[in-house]
Motif scaffolding. Structure first.
Motif, PDB file in Angstrom:
ATOM      1  N   HIS B 159      66.295 -35.343   7.501  1.00  0.00           N
ATOM      2  CA  HIS B 159      67.165 -35.365   6.321  1.00  0.00           C
ATOM      3  C   HIS B 159      67.610 -33.963   5.900  1.00  0.00           C
ATOM      4  O   HIS B 159      68.176 -33.790   4.819  1.00  0.00           O
ATOM      5  N   GLY B 160      67.325 -32.969   6.732  1.00  0.00           N
ATOM      6  CA  GLY B 160      67.771 -31.606   6.427  1.00  0.00           C
ATOM      7  C   GLY B 160      66.945 -30.920   5.362  1.00  0.00           C
ATOM      8  O   GLY B 160      67.408 -29.962   4.735  1.00  0.00           O
ATOM      9  N   VAL B 161      65.739 -31.413   5.144  1.00  0.00           N
ATOM     10  CA  VAL B 161      64.879 -30.843   4.099  1.00  0.00           C
ATOM     11  C   VAL B 161      63.697 -30.127   4.758  1.00  0.00           C
ATOM     12  O   VAL B 161      63.028 -30.709   5.617  1.00  0.00           O
ATOM     13  N   THR B 162      63.484 -28.874   4.393  1.00  0.00           N
ATOM     14  CA  THR B 162      62.323 -28.151   4.908  1.00  0.00           C
ATOM     15  C   THR B 162      61.180 -28.239   3.900  1.00  0.00           C
ATOM     16  O   THR B 162      61.405 -28.323   2.689  1.00  0.00           O
ATOM     17  N   VAL B 163      59.966 -28.223   4.422  1.00  0.00           N
ATOM     18  CA  VAL B 163      58.765 -28.262   3.577  1.00  0.00           C
ATOM     19  C   VAL B 163      57.829 -27.161   4.049  1.00  0.00           C
ATOM     20  O   VAL B 163      57.410 -27.162   5.214  1.00  0.00           O
ATOM     21  N   ASN B 164      57.551 -26.222   3.189  1.00  0.00           N
ATOM     22  CA  ASN B 164      56.669 -25.109   3.558  1.00  0.00           C
ATOM     23  C   ASN B 164      55.650 -24.836   2.463  1.00  0.00           C
ATOM     24  O   ASN B 164      55.809 -25.300   1.321  1.00  0.00           O
ATOM     25  N   THR B 165      54.648 -24.073   2.831  1.00  0.00           N
ATOM     26  CA  THR B 165      53.586 -23.733   1.892  1.00  0.00           C
ATOM     27  C   THR B 165      53.463 -22.221   1.793  1.00  0.00           C
ATOM     28  O   THR B 165      53.464 -21.530   2.820  1.00  0.00           O
ATOM     29  N   VAL B 166      53.341 -21.735   0.575  1.00  0.00           N
ATOM     30  CA  VAL B 166      53.092 -20.312   0.341  1.00  0.00           C
ATOM     31  C   VAL B 166      51.647 -20.170  -0.130  1.00  0.00           C
ATOM     32  O   VAL B 166      51.220 -20.864  -1.058  1.00  0.00           O
ATOM     33  N   ALA B 167      50.907 -19.295   0.525  1.00  0.00           N
ATOM     34  CA  ALA B 167      49.477 -19.155   0.222  1.00  0.00           C
ATOM     35  C   ALA B 167      49.158 -17.723  -0.204  1.00  0.00           C
ATOM     36  O   ALA B 167      48.911 -16.862   0.649  1.00  0.00           O
ATOM     37  N   PRO B 168      49.180 -17.475  -1.505  1.00  0.00           N
ATOM     38  CA  PRO B 168      48.858 -16.120  -1.967  1.00  0.00           C
ATOM     39  C   PRO B 168      47.353 -15.895  -2.075  1.00  0.00           C
ATOM     40  O   PRO B 168      46.573 -16.845  -2.166  1.00  0.00           O
ATOM     41  N   GLY B 169      46.981 -14.622  -2.111  1.00  0.00           N
ATOM     42  CA  GLY B 169      45.617 -14.252  -2.479  1.00  0.00           C
ATOM     43  C   GLY B 169      45.554 -14.164  -3.987  1.00  0.00           C
ATOM     44  O   GLY B 169      46.367 -14.772  -4.694  1.00  0.00           O
ATOM     45  N   PRO B 170      44.572 -13.409  -4.519  1.00  0.00           N
ATOM     46  CA  PRO B 170      44.479 -13.312  -5.980  1.00  0.00           C
ATOM     47  C   PRO B 170      45.671 -12.571  -6.590  1.00  0.00           C
ATOM     48  O   PRO B 170      46.005 -11.469  -6.167  1.00  0.00           O
ATOM     49  N   ILE B 171      46.322 -13.224  -7.533  1.00  0.00           N
ATOM     50  CA  ILE B 171      47.450 -12.618  -8.272  1.00  0.00           C
ATOM     51  C   ILE B 171      46.996 -12.570  -9.729  1.00  0.00           C
ATOM     52  O   ILE B 171      46.329 -13.505 -10.201  1.00  0.00           O
ATOM     53  N   ASP B 172      47.352 -11.524 -10.432  1.00  0.00           N
ATOM     54  CA  ASP B 172      46.924 -11.419 -11.830  1.00  0.00           C
ATOM     55  C   ASP B 172      47.669 -12.409 -12.714  1.00  0.00           C
ATOM     56  O   ASP B 172      48.684 -12.080 -13.342  1.00  0.00           O
ATOM     57  N   THR B 173      47.152 -13.635 -12.739  1.00  0.00           N
ATOM     58  CA  THR B 173      47.684 -14.675 -13.636  1.00  0.00           C
ATOM     59  C   THR B 173      46.491 -15.315 -14.342  1.00  0.00           C
ATOM     60  O   THR B 173      45.331 -15.006 -14.041  1.00  0.00           O
ATOM     61  N   ALA B 174      46.800 -16.243 -15.240  1.00  0.00           N
ATOM     62  CA  ALA B 174      45.737 -16.911 -16.006  1.00  0.00           C
ATOM     63  C   ALA B 174      44.747 -17.638 -15.104  1.00  0.00           C
ATOM     64  O   ALA B 174      43.580 -17.814 -15.465  1.00  0.00           O
ATOM     65  N   LEU B 175      45.217 -18.027 -13.908  1.00  0.00           N
ATOM     66  CA  LEU B 175      44.363 -18.792 -13.000  1.00  0.00           C
ATOM     67  C   LEU B 175      43.075 -18.038 -12.648  1.00  0.00           C
ATOM     68  O   LEU B 175      42.020 -18.642 -12.443  1.00  0.00           O
ATOM     69  N   ILE B 176      43.154 -16.714 -12.563  1.00  0.00           N
ATOM     70  CA  ILE B 176      41.961 -15.950 -12.141  1.00  0.00           C
ATOM     71  C   ILE B 176      41.496 -14.974 -13.225  1.00  0.00           C
ATOM     72  O   ILE B 176      40.752 -14.044 -12.934  1.00  0.00           O
ATOM     73  N   GLU B 177      41.918 -15.214 -14.452  1.00  0.00           N
ATOM     74  CA  GLU B 177      41.607 -14.228 -15.500  1.00  0.00           C
ATOM     75  C   GLU B 177      40.105 -14.082 -15.746  1.00  0.00           C
ATOM     76  O   GLU B 177      39.649 -13.054 -16.235  1.00  0.00           O
ATOM     77  N   LYS B 178      39.330 -15.115 -15.391  1.00  0.00           N
ATOM     78  CA  LYS B 178      37.882 -15.030 -15.625  1.00  0.00           C
ATOM     79  C   LYS B 178      37.118 -14.563 -14.389  1.00  0.00           C
ATOM     80  O   LYS B 178      35.900 -14.468 -14.403  1.00  0.00           O
ATOM     81  N   VAL B 179      37.839 -14.295 -13.305  1.00  0.00           N
ATOM     82  CA  VAL B 179      37.165 -13.848 -12.083  1.00  0.00           C
ATOM     83  C   VAL B 179      36.889 -12.344 -12.181  1.00  0.00           C
ATOM     84  O   VAL B 179      37.805 -11.565 -12.465  1.00  0.00           O
ATOM     85  N   PRO B 180      35.623 -11.918 -11.960  1.00  0.00           N
ATOM     86  CA  PRO B 180      35.295 -10.494 -12.063  1.00  0.00           C
ATOM     87  C   PRO B 180      36.086  -9.632 -11.077  1.00  0.00           C
ATOM     88  O   PRO B 180      36.414 -10.074  -9.970  1.00  0.00           O
ATOM     89  N   ARG B 181      36.390  -8.412 -11.498  1.00  0.00           N
ATOM     90  CA  ARG B 181      37.214  -7.487 -10.702  1.00  0.00           C
ATOM     91  C   ARG B 181      36.643  -7.266  -9.304  1.00  0.00           C
ATOM     92  O   ARG B 181      37.378  -7.232  -8.310  1.00  0.00           O
ATOM     93  N   ASP B 182      35.316  -7.123  -9.221  1.00  0.00           N
ATOM     94  CA  ASP B 182      34.727  -6.834  -7.899  1.00  0.00           C
ATOM     95  C   ASP B 182      34.932  -7.995  -6.925  1.00  0.00           C
ATOM     96  O   ASP B 182      35.083  -7.793  -5.716  1.00  0.00           O
TER      97      ASP B 182
END
Lengths: 95, 227
Positions: B159-182
């Protein structure tokens, strides 16, 4: 006046004929939509179902949700051939 | 004007992508559990894990041929050991990250099939190839997204539609705000490019996948920073 079964079958036959490029139209209500002798491949079947969804809304006056659990549980029998799909649509309109 | 639907559009990478799309002239429809604050693009309230809620929010777009792309950025995480994670948390993570992605694809794909073209971009994590301790359930949900995307790409290809996945590492967003820096530094040190990625790095890849030039890329997972 709402479309009757023959009209629904004709619509589906025409859509299938267009999808498979069958200008001489060997497509009949007995043409299978699934199984070994199916007239359309899975990609064309999706396009057909979308067209039927639009047809049901515009000509039969109801929203046909072919992704609903009830539709999917009957899918194998409903999609057996063009006639069974037309039967299903006409019965859904009545319901 | 092409329409792009972005789930998780009120914060994090979803918001960044939605803002970037808006700035580039796309009509953006954001999906978020709660509608709060000002956004220059439309936000509709829905829980991606709830098919009825999502269907209500997106139902009118099923026949809208302006729908060009879907970006599934909604996601939650709970860093914990498997044996200390409550069953309800397990279900919530899988339902939001994996089931939510699948449901959004189900709802939006018909518009792209009608149009005969489109782009679906899902989000995973570098945690999948890196097998990060304490993220097993989150990683399981994202590994599911990768497998789903790969197989769904085959389904959508005619149908001419592509499906892909983007896989980032840790990005400074709310998702990891409680993860320690180390811990973040430890993950970054395992990337091929040992630099913590910025939201703009992720957007650059999303932007590529949205472009006409990416029409031969489908079923792929692109690791931001390399793994």
């Amino acid at each position: 006046m709402p479309a009757g079964k023959e009209e629904v079958e004709k619509f589906i036959c025409d859509e299938v004929a267009m999808l498979v490029g069958d200008a001489n139209s060997q497509i009949t209500p007995a043409t299978p939509l699934i199984g070994a002798n199916r007239a359309v491949d899975s990609a064309d079947l999706v396009v057909l179902l979308l067209a039927v969804e639009d047809y049901a809304r515009d000509n039969l006056g109801f929203q046909w949700d072919w992704t609903s659990d009830s539709a999917m549980s009957e899918a194998r029998s409903v999609l057996r051939n063009i006639g069974s799909l037309a039967d299903h649509l006409v019965s859904q309109r009545a319901a | 004007m092409d329409t792009v639907i972005v789930t998780g559009a009120s914060r994090g990478l979803g918001r960044h992508c939605a803002m970037s799309l808006h700035e580039r002239g796309y009509r953006v429809i954001g999906i978020s559990r709660s509608v709060k604050g000002d956004t220059p693009y439309e936000i509709r309230s829905a829980d991606v894990a709830d098919s009825a809620s999502l269907s209500k929010a997106l139902g009118d777009l099923k026949r809208d041929k302006s729908v060009y792309a879907l970006i599934n950025a909604a996601g939650i995480a709970s860093m914990n050991l498997v044996i200390t994670t409550p069953a309800e948390t397990v279900r919530k993570i899988i339902n939001t990250n994996l089931v939510g992605t699948i449901l959004a694809c189900q709802l939006v794909a018909p518009a792209m099939i009608r149009r005969g073209s489109g782009r679906i971009i899902n989000f995973s994590t570098l945690g999948v190839p890196l097998a990060i301790k304490g993220e097993a359930i989150y990683i399981a949900s994202k590994a599911g997204v990768e497998g789903f995307s790969r197989a769904f790409a085959r389904e959508m290809s005619p149908h001419g539609v592509t499906v892909n996945t983007v896989a980032p590492g840790p990005i400074d967003t709310a998702l990891i705000e409680k993860v320690p820096r180390d811990k973040i530094d430890a993950v970054v040190s395992r990337q091929i490019i040992e630099r913590q990625a910025e939201p703009s790095d992720v957007w650059n890849i999303v932007s590529l996948l949205l472009s006409a030039e990416s029409s031969m890329i489908s079923g792929e997972t692109i690791h931001v920073g390399g793994a």
